[in-house]
Design an enzyme around this catalytic site. Structure first.
Site, PDB file in Angstrom:
ATOM      1  N   LYS A  47     -24.169  -7.430  49.633  1.00 59.45           N
ATOM      2  CA  LYS A  47     -22.744  -7.084  49.749  1.00 59.45           C
ATOM      3  C   LYS A  47     -22.497  -6.282  51.034  1.00 59.45           C
ATOM      4  O   LYS A  47     -23.426  -5.730  51.621  1.00 59.45           O
ATOM      5  CB  LYS A  47     -22.321  -6.272  48.519  1.00 59.45           C
ATOM      6  N   TYR A 269     -13.963  18.008  72.969  1.00 51.70           N
ATOM      7  CA  TYR A 269     -12.690  18.254  72.290  1.00 51.70           C
ATOM      8  C   TYR A 269     -12.781  19.498  71.418  1.00 51.70           C
ATOM      9  O   TYR A 269     -13.787  19.714  70.737  1.00 51.70           O
ATOM     10  CB  TYR A 269     -12.347  17.084  71.369  1.00 51.70           C
TER      11      TYR A 269
HETATM   12  C1  LIG Z   1     -24.969  -2.243  45.016  1.00 57.18           C
HETATM   13  C2  LIG Z   1     -25.495  -2.641  43.676  1.00 57.18           C
HETATM   14  C3  LIG Z   1     -26.870  -2.852  43.481  1.00 57.18           C
HETATM   15  C4  LIG Z   1     -27.912  -2.515  44.536  1.00 57.18           C
HETATM   16  O1  LIG Z   1     -28.160  -1.128  44.487  1.00 57.18           O
HETATM   17  P1  LIG Z   1     -29.185  -0.410  45.487  1.00 57.18           P
HETATM   18  O2  LIG Z   1     -29.165   1.006  45.037  1.00 57.18           O
HETATM   19  O3  LIG Z   1     -28.636  -0.594  46.855  1.00 57.18           O
HETATM   20  O4  LIG Z   1     -30.501  -1.069  45.319  1.00 57.18           O
HETATM   21  C5  LIG Z   1     -27.283  -3.364  42.256  1.00 57.18           C
HETATM   22  N1  LIG Z   1     -26.387  -3.598  41.251  1.00 57.18           N
HETATM   23  C6  LIG Z   1     -25.058  -3.352  41.403  1.00 57.18           C
HETATM   24  C7  LIG Z   1     -24.144  -3.610  40.259  1.00 57.18           C
HETATM   25  C8  LIG Z   1     -24.568  -2.855  42.603  1.00 57.18           C
HETATM   26  O5  LIG Z   1     -23.256  -2.587  42.732  1.00 57.18           O
END
Ligand SMILES: *Cc1c(COP(=O)(O)O)cnc(C)c1O
Length: 380
Positions: A47, A269
């Site tokens: 993702k 800044y």
């Molecule tokens: C993002 C996600 C994962 C992966 O988690 P990590 O901690 O990055 O390994 C797995 N299951 C769900 C439902 C997620 O949203």
């Protein structure tokens, strides 16, 4: 034209930061996780553009290494992934929120993770209009209180599975709230709840609970399929323990100017950092617009070879300023490469300094960065 004080004669300085992604390290990390989880199968969570590193090259490398189940968050991400991988199983965490998204699932052979009773009913109704049993996953909430059927809703579905008619439930999953914390008792409560409820929801469906951290909590957390994201990209799976994963990303940027301070004053800044006479400042071509967090102003540091240079002053949109008074003159020149993130200055280290988590450091790495992929198909 490059001004002469930026590039001494004969040298070309290219401004802007470069993100180097080591696909061989991505694959090695996935294999380490797969070995650890076996005999359970190991998927990959890609993702948010594979946590900012680039979904297409990452997914291709993992598929070639034998990964055939992928998870994305959004239907649109699933569509983009399908264009890259024709054969993989693709699950979409947020599910199908509308008939338009349900159409997208069918058109691109995506499987929605159905997170509540309403989603189940709508996707089943959609399946009936298609006259087909549509593949999907069901999410049960075992303690996160975010997405997923409550345990009571899950029980109701077990007693009366009629709403699932028309659906081909391939996977029943839940998500750990504290998977990265090995001492958290909620992990075992979630595991036990999942083990007692999940197998009854859709007999024959695969079961999945573990994220990256969950893989390291013991075989009892593995079930049939594990879903790592972070650890594939080199983040530490368990907080406070040595990180067994290989480093995947390097963020570098050139010095664009070296300032010899002849009059005491302030840097940047807001005039937040005072500087004395005879100090040297290295100005580096990276800023918050590239994902180098504003909160690293006056707190972060960067590397010139093995020399640590503190960030002084605020982070600008396109530039940062480093205190470089002690650097030998020969090393300190426009064009010299500064490492902002890499094997010895990790995303987890930077997150601790910036008051965030490694996940955010990675996913913020911006679209303006020049991206280089190494260790990929041509090399293997
Ligand atoms: C993002 C996600 C994962 C992966 O988690 P990590 O901690 O990055 O390994 C797995 N299951 C769900 C439902 C997620 O949203």
């Amino acid at each position: 034209m490059i001004p002469s004080e930026v590039a001494p004669a004969g040298e070309t300085v290219r401004s802007g930061a470069t993100l180097t992604v080591d696909l061989a390290a991505v694959v090695a990390n996935w294999k380490t996780l797969a070995q650890r989880a076996a005999p359970a199968r190991t998927a990959a969570v890609v993702k948010a553009d594979a946590y900012g590193l680039g979904m297409a090259p990452v997914a291709r490398a993992l598929a070639r290494a034998g990964c055939n189940t992928f998870f994305v968050a959004l239907a649109e991400e699933g569509r983009a992934l399908r264009a890259v991988l024709d054969r993989a199983e693709i699950y979409v965490f947020v599910g199908a929120l509308s008939d338009a998204e349900a159409e997208l699932m069918v058109a691109h052979r995506l499987m929605p993770v159905l997170n509540d009773r309403g989603q189940i009913e709508r996707f089943a109704a959609f399946a009936r209009t298609r006259g087909a049993r549509l593949p999907c996953a069901i999410h049960v909430d075992t303690g996160m209180n975010r997405l997923g059927l409550s345990l009571r809703e899950a029980d109701a579905l077990i007693r009366d599975p009629a709403p699932l008619a028309g659906l081909d439930v391939k996977l029943v999953m839940s998500h750990l709230a504290c998977g990265n914390d090995a001492d958290e008792p909620l992990n075992e409560r979630q595991r036990a709840a999942f083990a007692s409820v999940a197998p009854k929801i859709a007999p024959g469906a695969a079961l999945s609970l573990a994220n990256s951290g969950g893989i390291f909590l013991g075989a009892g957390f593995h079930f049939d399929l594990v879903r790592p994201g972070a650890a594939i990209y080199g983040l530490a799976p368990i907080n406070g323990r040595p990180n067994p994963m290989r480093s995947v990303v390097r963020l570098t940027a050139p010095i664009v100017q070296v300032r010899d301070i002849d009059t005491p004053g302030t840097v940047g800044y807001g005039a937040t950092h005072r500087i004395g006479q005879n100090a040297k400042i290295a100005v580096v071509s990276v800023g918050y617009a590239d994902g180098y967090g504003f909160s690293l102003g006056n707190r972060g540091h960067a590397l010139l070879g093995s020399v640590r240079l503190p960030v002084v002053g605020r982070i600008s949109m396109d530039l940062i300023t480093l205190e470089a008074s002690d650097v030998p003159a020969g090393l300190l020149k426009p064009g010299a490469e500064i490492e902002l993130l890499g094997p010895t200055l990790t995303a987890d280290d930077i997150a601790r300094t910036a008051g965030t988590i490694g996940y955010e450091v990675l996913t913020r790495l911006g679209p303006r960065l020049r991206r280089r992929y190494v260790g990929g198909e041509t090399a293997s």
